[in-house]
Structures are given as structure tokens and as C-alpha cells.
Design an enzyme around this catalytic site. Structure first.
Site, mmCIF file in Angstrom:
data_model
loop_
_atom_site.group_PDB
_atom_site.id
_atom_site.type_symbol
_atom_site.label_atom_id
_atom_site.label_comp_id
_atom_site.label_asym_id
_atom_site.label_seq_id
_atom_site.Cartn_x
_atom_site.Cartn_y
_atom_site.Cartn_z
ATOM 1 N N ASP A 1 0.858 -1.174 0.000
ATOM 2 C CA ASP A 1 0.000 0.000 0.000
ATOM 3 C C ASP A 1 0.904 1.236 0.000
ATOM 4 O O ASP A 1 2.140 1.141 0.022
ATOM 5 C CB ASP A 1 -0.986 -0.027 1.180
ATOM 6 N N GLU B 1 -10.428 7.030 4.644
ATOM 7 C CA GLU B 1 -9.315 6.578 5.487
ATOM 8 C C GLU B 1 -9.336 7.271 6.852
ATOM 9 O O GLU B 1 -10.395 7.519 7.409
ATOM 10 C CB GLU B 1 -7.990 6.766 4.745
HETATM 11 C C1 BGC Z 1 -5.226 2.990 0.302
HETATM 12 C C2 BGC Z 1 -5.454 1.931 -0.748
HETATM 13 C C3 BGC Z 1 -5.402 2.534 -2.122
HETATM 14 C C4 BGC Z 1 -4.116 3.304 -2.302
HETATM 15 C C5 BGC Z 1 -3.993 3.963 -3.660
HETATM 16 C C6 BGC Z 1 -4.016 3.815 -0.009
HETATM 17 O O1 BGC Z 1 -3.914 4.870 0.876
HETATM 18 O O2 BGC Z 1 -5.065 2.370 1.560
HETATM 19 O O3 BGC Z 1 -6.688 1.291 -0.509
HETATM 20 O O4 BGC Z 1 -5.543 1.538 -3.084
HETATM 21 O O5 BGC Z 1 -4.023 4.300 -1.323
HETATM 22 O O6 BGC Z 1 -4.779 5.093 -3.774
HETATM 23 C C1 BGC Z 2 -3.390 8.319 0.982
HETATM 24 C C2 BGC Z 2 -3.700 7.602 -0.315
HETATM 25 C C3 BGC Z 2 -4.029 8.577 -1.367
HETATM 26 C C4 BGC Z 2 -2.914 9.579 -1.502
HETATM 27 C C5 BGC Z 2 -3.081 10.557 -2.609
HETATM 28 C C6 BGC Z 2 -2.308 9.332 0.739
HETATM 29 O O1 BGC Z 2 -2.019 10.010 1.907
HETATM 30 O O2 BGC Z 2 -3.015 7.392 1.959
HETATM 31 O O3 BGC Z 2 -4.779 6.737 -0.221
HETATM 32 O O4 BGC Z 2 -4.197 7.832 -2.532
HETATM 33 O O5 BGC Z 2 -2.696 10.225 -0.264
HETATM 34 O O6 BGC Z 2 -4.077 11.493 -2.405
#
Ligand code: BGC
Ligand code: BGC
Length: 763
Positions: free
Chosen positions: A333, A582
Site C-alpha cells: 500500500d 481513510e
Molecule cells: C489505500 C489503498 C489505495 C491506495 C492507492 C491507499 O492509501 O489504503 O486502498 O488503493 O491508497 O490510492
Molecule cells: C493516501 C492515499 C491517497 C494519496 C493521494 C495518501 O495520503 O493514503 O490513499 O491515494 O494520499 O491522495
């Protein structure tokens, strides 16, 4: 240009020199050195050969650096705009593309959190941007290896403003309808692939455990059997019969494993999970997804029993590969290799962190920001780990083979580009709208009804009110256009076209009914997000002053609504949550905000029947307001056509059939709450599986034979309706099915049962 990107660039040059030397040494000692093959068309180019043959041919021709580049995935924003503004979404910048795709030979790009193209955010803009990146990558890859592009299409192709968004997964959970999930997977894949995205980071196969968690709307349900059935159906829909079809994408089973059970209820924190719970609650959906052929698995960002999952050889290799026989690509991730240093402190530098994750079983790292800086860049540090003997080249070859297998299976070598002129038509296909309306309709859960619903005959004048009654953003939730939801969008990105509750009621009411609308309460930010975007999930009430019932602006809107209620026959008040994703959605007390509670109280005090429509990602604690309502309907982030489906249900054009996929608590202090948590008291407001109908169904006595249960279902009421039949054994769901029955009709329903089930009870 920022000093860090200068450093990155400079590092790349030094590195290039080191690598050129390395490549010469390696090339000289290897039989398949590039120069030796100049004449014959290489085997990996021959589409008639089996994929494994093409893969081993290609791997044998690659330099170590080319291989290592395949194991990295970079966020598209790193390629866009002005490098001194890290989240700039300006035009693709050739210098930045050169650093990532040429100097570092990165093999995969993602749109993290929906990162949109430089201009506009429709299907064509996505396809044009991805084609441009693909062309650059192919032009700068010695062997012509295409990139694979990933995005989170988690409820339709939700990152595009012109896409149709379907209910979030928890809403699909309420449908208990795997055939529907498969159709939604197909329609999503068609739209996604048309835009050049070949990898969808969906479905979520986590088993919901805790409504405090800001992602509790992303799993289908708190039951592993439901998650296994809907998850594998979604995977079949997304992947189709063959991944190289122009209507298929690679799916992702995420987030392996235990992500949904943080002890604290807060995102990306430790989960304590016993072996028993791991085997019965968390692993079964992943097993089903793997058995359905899911191409990729994404790793849990958190830790399980104190061990960060990205460093867990036990979970990523012994369990995932050994026990579950997964053969595909494991992706990290967001930034989770780096987190082994900065968050978990189990590695002290990037080289060690990468070595730890790769040796645990990781194939591709969603880096996602730094491809090549000497200190933290992915490529130089994985090369260093190999040079220092911390990662074997055999281990690299294994991961690269899996990644290339996926690219060959997707047909990317033969068809690296999409026809951008066709993308909008695929994304905006009216068939998607119809399906979204059906899905939203099946997902609505009728919680309570004193006979006020359906509204068709008695109501001549209806008031529609409440902060979620005319709000596209609240209806769509998080992961809609932008990561946190469709608000604060830049001027060139329109708000998605959504049928709101106000419009849906208007349409369903027909000419004989007068519908009036009052906002009732301003659309407030109901999360615990502070003005700077940071979160304190323990705040007792959301900090937005518009959640304060005594705020003069809030009181005035409420008064306006109460006035308007005086002359109506019924009141529809739509309340709930504003969007979040999130950790920004973590909330120690997921309760209806006070301003909305007061609106319902004051409307109820008029003596008119109040129909409460909740539009939220999770059940909200709101006992008093549910008590005083005449009827209440739950809409789990029902998407673009949610308002139309709600209008249809309120006026009896459809008959609600959804059942709660998650338990509805009486109090925040009960959380975490799930029906299948042995040894914990279970006293919810509404239990798992709760859901009313406008008709009445009688269930006969089930009989069990050869792993199946059959039961006679009768529609003894006066309306047609769908009935989901749930079978339990020893308090655990062991089977379910959904039947449609006209008024007066009966049928024998068949339920496939989980292994070992015998004495079943049906509900
Ligand atoms: C999330 C994932 C997601 C990834 C890409 C992460 O923060 O936990 O579920 O696929 O970002 O956007
Ligand atoms: C998050 C991801 C998201 C990314 C871009 C990150 O902090 O965990 O899920 O895809 O920011 O916006």
C-alpha cells in the site's frame, strides 16, 4: 525546481554510471546478452507462445536495473507539473517522466486517491494522459516493456466526474446479491479499461469489524461469507473471461490481512487477532478471491499482533502463498515500505526496508513518490540491497516474472494504447446509470415503518429537507472524484451529475403530489477533520461550527424548515455524514451530529409524520431520532442514482429489500460491535441482517441435504418484493440467497451452505 528533485536527478546520473558498469559486467557473463539477439524477433514478442515462455525469455534479456524498475510504482502526480509543488496536477513534465520512466525504468504508475489529469477529469482526459505516459515509457524501454496503470475504481470508475458512481461496497453488502456485484464489476471494468487503466485496486475483502474506523464503508459487511461471495463475484466481473479483453481489468484483493480490525478503531494501527479469528473472520474472503483468480493482492498498511504486515514473511509468504496458493502480484500500500522506517522503526534505512519487504514476499512497491533519489529512492536502494547480498537476484526474478506475467495476460505488449476518442462513451454509457439505480434500490434498508410508507396514496404535499437532501457530495461519499470526496474541486472539474433525494422524490411523486424543499440545515463537515485537514478522532463533536444547533445560521435554516412543515402531509428529512476517506473518517463516537438531531426533533414536534433517510457510510448512533420517526430508511452512500432509488422506495415504485450488512449500535460505547464476535454481549439497535419490506414473507422450515438447504418462501402480502433468506448455524451465517416473489407467490429457495453446516435456522 526543488532542491530535492535536483538531488534526485543528480543521484540518477551517478547511479546511471554505476549501473552502466554493472550492466556490462552482468551482460558479459550472461548467455542472453542483448547484442547476441539482434537478428531474430525475440520470443517474448510472439503472442502465440504461452505466457510463461514469453516471460522467461524476457526476464533473461533484462538487466538487473530493468528488473528492479518493474518492481516500483510511482504516483502520477510525480510526473505532473511543477516539481517544487509536490501535489501539483499540472501538465505531464518531460523531465519528470524522464527521471521516473527512463532513468529509473519504473514499470507502473498509479493515480493515488484519484489523481486526475492536467486538464479536465473525463474519460478522454484520462485516456490521453495514460497514452502519453505509455508512449514515453515504451520509447524509453530498451525491450519495449509497457507500463501497467492502476487506480482505485471502488464504486464505479469513481475518480472521473463524468462516471456513474454506484453504492460503496457496504451498500452492495446490503443487497446480498452476488449476481449484481458481478454485473457491477463488468460495467466498472468496461469504463476503467476504456480510459487506459488496466489495474483496479478493488475489491476490498476486509471483514468489517468497527464502525469507528474511517474505512468501515469500504468492506461489504461484517460477515466473511458475504464478503467472500460478493468479493469473488466482483473479481469475476472485473476480470472477465480473459484479462486481455478490452472490457477486463486486473482486480486487487485488499488489504491483506487484518486491516479492518485495529484495536483502537483508528486507521493503520495495530490489530490484535487470534489464530482462530484470522482463520474464520479475516482469511476466508481472501481465499475466495484467490480461488476466483484475483490477479493481485494489496498488503495491509497496519500491523497485526505487533508485526507490520509489510514485513511479515509469515502472512505474505507462509499464509498467502503457502496456505492460500496465491500466484499473482503482491503490491504494497501507499508508502508502506518507507513506513517500515518512519512509522514502525523496524528498518533504519531504505535499503533495509526494501529488503525486508521483498524478502517477506512483496513484488511491487507503491513507493509512491521517490523513484531514484540516493537516500530514499526505490530503485537505487533495491539495487544496493542486491549488491550487498540482502536480496537475491533469484528473488527479484520471481517478482519480475509475476509482474510481467500480468502485463502479458493483460495484452499490454500487443495493445499498449487505448482509443481515447471512445473513452467518454464508455464512461458515460447510459446503461451504467440504469444499473446504478438498480443497485442503489437493492441496497436501501427499511429500518422502521409504522405504515407511513409507501407514500403513494395519502400524501398530497410533502416536505423534503435536511443537509443530505440535495447534496451530490454527501450521496457519493469518499473516493469520489477526489480522495476525500467531491468537494473543493478545482474550477475545471464539474460536480458529478447526481440525482439527489430532492430530485428523486420530485420524479417519483408524480403530478398529483406537491413537493416542497427546504435545506433545513447547512451541509456541514461532519468529520473530525480540523481546518488544516488533520484529524483528532477523539473529538466529541465534529469541529465544523455548522454542526452546532445553536449557531444562528443553523437555527434559522431549521426554523425555515419547521415553518414549511406546517402545511404538509409528510416530511422526508435526509441526514447523515459528509464524505471522508481513510483516517480522516476515524471517529471514536460515530453519532448523528447535534444540528441534524435537533432538526429531526423539531420536525417531529410538529406532529407530522417524519420519514428519516440516513445517507452515510455507517450506521449512526441516533436512538431518539429513530424512535420519533414514523419510518426510517438507510442509504449506504448510494451513489449517482441514490436519490432516484430513494424516491422510488418512498413512493412504493420499488419495495425495499436491503438487509443490514453491519450491526447498528445503540451507543458508541458498544463499539466495536459485530454479530459474529464470540464472547461479547450483542445488544444492537438493529442486528446484522435487519431490514423490512412493504410486503410480508413467510419462511417454512428449512431442510438440509448434501451441503444445501431448501426452504419454502411465501409472499403473503399485497406487493411484489425481493426477499433475502439468511441461514445461520450456531450463530454464524452459513448461506444466503435472494428471491423475487409476486404478491401471493411461493417458491422453494435453495441455499448453498458453508462446509460443516447442518442445523440451520433461517431468517
Ligand atoms: C489505500 C489503498 C489505495 C491506495 C492507492 C491507499 O492509501 O489504503 O486502498 O488503493 O491508497 O490510492
Ligand atoms: C493516501 C492515499 C491517497 C494519496 C493521494 C495518501 O495520503 O493514503 O490513499 O491515494 O494520499 O491522495
Amino acid at each position: 525546481m526543488s532542491s530535492s528533485s535536483v538531488a534526485m536527478r543528480r543521484g540518477g546520473v551517478v547511479l546511471l554510471a554505476v549501473l552502466a558498469t554493472l550492466a556490462v559486467i552482468l551482460g558479459a557473463t550472461r548467455s542472453g546478452a542483448p547484442t547476441a539477439q539482434a537478428q531474430a524477433p525475440p520470443a517474448y514478442r510472439d503472442a502465440s507462445l504461452p505466457v510463461d515462455q514469453r516471460v522467461s525469455d524476457l526476464v533473461s534479456r533484462m538487466t538487473l536495473k530493468e528488473k528492479v524498475g518493474q518492481m516500483g510504482q510511482i504516483n502520477v502526480e510525480v510526473l505532473q507539473g511543477d516539481p517544487s509543488t509536490p501535489w501539483d496536477r499540472g501538465p505531464l513534465n518531460p523531465d519528470l517522466m524522464n527521471d521516473v520512466l527512463n532513468v529509473n525504468q519504473i514499470g507502473s504508475i498509479l493515480s493515488g486517491g484519484g489523481a486526475w489529469p492536467p486538464v479536465g477529469d473525463d474519460g478522454k482526459a484520462w485516456a490521453d494522459e495514460i497514452n502519453t505516459i505509455q508512449k514515453f515509457a515504451l520509447d524509453h524501454s530498451r525491450l519495449g516493456i509497457p507500463i501497467i496503470y492502476g487506480a482505485d475504481a471502488v464504486h464505479g470508475h469513481n475518480n472521473l466526474f463524468d462516471a456513474t458512481m454506484v453504492p460503496h461496497q457496504v451498500g452492495l453488502g446490503a443487497t446480498f446479491d452476488p449476481a449484481l456485484a458481478a454485473r457491477l464489476g463488468q460495467s466498472t471494468a468496461r469504463a476503467v479499461r476504456a480510459t487506459g487503466v488496466t489495474w483496479d485496486f478493488a475489491p476490498v475483502l476486509d471483514t468489517e469489524r468497527d464502525l469507528r474506523w474511517g474505512r468501515s464503508y469500504e468492506p461489504f459487511s461484517e460477515d466473511p461469507l458475504v464478503n467472500a461471495a460478493l468479493g469473488s463475484a466482483t473479481i469475476r466481473g472485473l476480470q472477465g473471461r480473459s484479462l486481455d479483453s478490452p472490457t477486463s481489468v486486473a482486480a486487487t484483493a485488499k488489504h491483506f490481512v487484518g486491516y479492518s480490525a485495529p484495536d483502537s478503531g483508528f486507521d493503520r494501527t495495530n490489530a490484535t487477532i487470534s489464530d482462530q479469528e484470522m482463520q474464520t473472520i479475516h482469511l476466508p474472503p481472501f481465499k475466495a478471491g484467490i480461488d476466483a483468480g484475483v490477479a493481485t493482492v494489496m498488503v495491509n498498511s497496519g500491523s497485526v499482533n505487533g508485526e507490520p504486515v509489510h514485513a511479515s514473511h509469515h502472512l505474505l509468504t507462509d499464509v498467502l502463498r503457502g496456505q492460500l496458493h496465491f500466484k499473482g502480484v503482491v503490491i504494497s500500500d501507499w508508502q508502506d515500505v518507507e513506513n517500515l522506517i518512519t512509522k514502525y522503526h523496524v528498518a533504519s534505512n531504505m535499503e533495509d526496508a526494501i529488503a525486508m519487504a521483498v524478502n517477506a514476499g512483496l513484488d511491487m512497491s507503491m513507493i509512491p513518490l521517490d523513484a531514484g533519489s540516493p537516500d530514499n529512492g526505490f530503485v537505487p536502494n533495491l539495487l544496493k540491497a542486491v549488491a550487498d547480498g540482502k536480496v537475491s537476484e533469484a528473488r527479484i526474478d520471481e517478482s519480475v516474472a509475476r509482474i510481467l506475467t500480468l502485463k502479458f495476460r493483460l495484452g499490454l505488449f500487443e495493445h499498449p494504447f487505448v482509443d481515447a476518442s471512445k473513452a467518454n462513451a464508455a464512461v458515460e454509457d447510459p446503461a451504467n446509470r440504469k444499473l446504478a439505480r438498480k443497485a442503489a434500490g437493492e441496497s436501501l434498508v427499511l429500518l422502521k415503518n409504522d405504515g407511513t410508507l409507501p407514500l403513494s396514496r395519502r400524501a398530497h404535499k410533502v416536505l423534503v429537507t435536511g443537509p443530505s437532501s440535495d447534496s451530490p457530495t454527501n450521496q457519493l461519499g469518499g473516493w469520489s472524484v477526489a480522495w476525500q470526496g467531491a468537494f473543493n474541486l478545482p474550477p475545471d472539474i464539474p460536480i458529478p451529475d447526481v440525482t439527489t433525494v430532492r430530485e428523486g422524490v420530485q420524479q417519483a411523486a408524480g403530478p398529483g403530489v406537491k413537493v416542497i424543499w427546504k435545506q433545513g440545515a447547512p451541509v456541514a463537515d461532519t468529520t473530525n477533520r480540523k481546518p488544516d485537514g488533520s484529524v483528532d478522532p477523539t473529538l466529541p463533536q465534529p469541529p465544523d461550527p455548522l454542526n452546532d444547533p445553536d449557531n444562528p445560521a443553523v437555527a434559522a435554516a431549521r426554523q425555515d424548515s419547521v415553518q414549511a412543515a406546517k402545511g404538509v402531509d409528510a416530511i422526508v428529512v435526509a441526514v447523515g455524514e459528509s464524505p471522508y476517506a481513510e483516517g480522516q473518517g476515524d471517529d471514536a463516537t460515530p453519532e448523528l451530529p447535534l444540528a441534524q438531531a435537533r432538526l429531526i426533533d423539531d420536525l417531529a414536534a410538529t406532529g407530522k409524520p417524519v420519514i428519516v433517510v440516513v445517507i452515510a457510510g455507517r450506521p449512526l448512533v441516533m436512538n431518539h431520532q429513530l424512535d420519533e420517526s414514523a419510518a426510517s430508511l438507510m442509504g449506504f452512500l448510494p451513489g449517482s442514482e441514490g436519490g432516484a432509488a430513494i424516491g422510488d422506495a418512498l413512493f412504493g415504485k420499488t419495495n425495499p429489500s436491503g438487509r443490514l450488512p453491519v450491526s447498528w449500535p445503540k451507543a458508541s460505547s458498544q463499539l466495536p460491535l459485530a454479530y459474529n464476535e464470540p464472547g461479547k454481549p450483542y445488544d444492537p439497535r438493529y442486528p446484522f441482517g435487519w431490514g423490512l419490506s412493504y410486503t410480508r414473507f413467510d419462511l417454512g422450515k428449512p431442510s438440509v441435504h448434501a451441503g444445501k438447504a431448501s426452504v419454502i418462501v411465501r409472499n403473503v402480502g399485497r406487493r411484489a418484493g425481493d426477499r433475502t433468506v439468511l441461514a445461520f448455524d450456531g450463530g454464524r451465517l452459513v448461506g444466503f440467497t435472494r428471491v423475487h416473489l409476486a404478491a401471493g407467490e411461493r417458491t422453494k429457495a435453495w441455499l448453498a451452505l458453508a462446509p460443516g453446516a447442518d442445523g440451520v435456522v433461517v431468517r
